[in-house]
Design a protein around this motif. Sequence first.
Motif, short mmCIF file in Angstrom:
data_model
loop_
_atom_site.label_atom_id
_atom_site.label_comp_id
_atom_site.label_asym_id
_atom_site.label_seq_id
_atom_site.Cartn_x
_atom_site.Cartn_y
_atom_site.Cartn_z
N LEU A 112 -0.86 9.99 8.79
CA LEU A 112 -1.57 9.84 7.52
C LEU A 112 -2.37 11.10 7.21
CD1 LEU A 112 -2.85 6.19 7.91
CD2 LEU A 112 -1.10 6.98 6.32
N ARG A 141 0.85 -1.19 0.00
CA ARG A 141 0.00 0.00 0.00
C ARG A 141 0.89 1.25 0.00
NH1 ARG A 141 -2.67 2.58 4.99
NH2 ARG A 141 -4.14 4.04 4.08
N ASP A 157 -4.67 7.04 1.18
CA ASP A 157 -4.36 5.99 0.21
C ASP A 157 -4.30 6.57 -1.19
OD1 ASP A 157 -4.31 3.70 -1.47
OD2 ASP A 157 -5.13 2.53 0.18
N ALA A 203 0.60 5.41 0.75
CA ALA A 203 -0.27 6.45 1.30
C ALA A 203 0.56 7.70 1.56
CB ALA A 203 -0.93 5.98 2.59
#
Length: 177
Positions: free
Chosen positions: A142, A132, A147, A134
């Motif tokens: 984050l 993944r 994403d 992000a």
Amino acid sequence: LNDSKYGCTVRDNVMQLSLLRSSKSPDATADMGVQHFTYAVYPHHEAFPNMHVVHEAHELNAKAIIKMPGHKIPHASFIRLSSMGSPECSVLISALYPAKKHDKALILRLYESVGAESVCKLSFSDILRVHRVAEVNLLEDLSNSADLGFKSDDDDWVTGVLNFRPFKIRSLVLVLA
């Protein structure tokens, strides 16, 4: 091109590179002793700034080597950064290091280098086993639209597209499988 020395001058057909400052204040021993320099001449026709010169200077100053137990691998063997639409990708990789806030993850920092809008394709080899991708801030938190929707392609590379505003710095977390 030089390895971050004090300055250079180009006038008519003469190029000068200042290698030492030789100041005596505040440090009387500044620039004393053996010095090591790296410099290169890179002829080009385009006006500065242009991506070719910036990329060559970056390669001269920041040879990225990934240290893994037992061997060293240049980052180019498992990360690709290419242009989408514009003639050249003006985005450079400035850091790749283990994440502090995320398990089994790396932080990749990139920046737009010449003050232009840029759309780039970023790809990771299956060597990295990226699960993944992000976006994070500098504290590795984050972002709201974290994403980035990177997907595997036919050649076993995980690929996505990134947009950069002029001089934009972006940090990505690469979560590994």
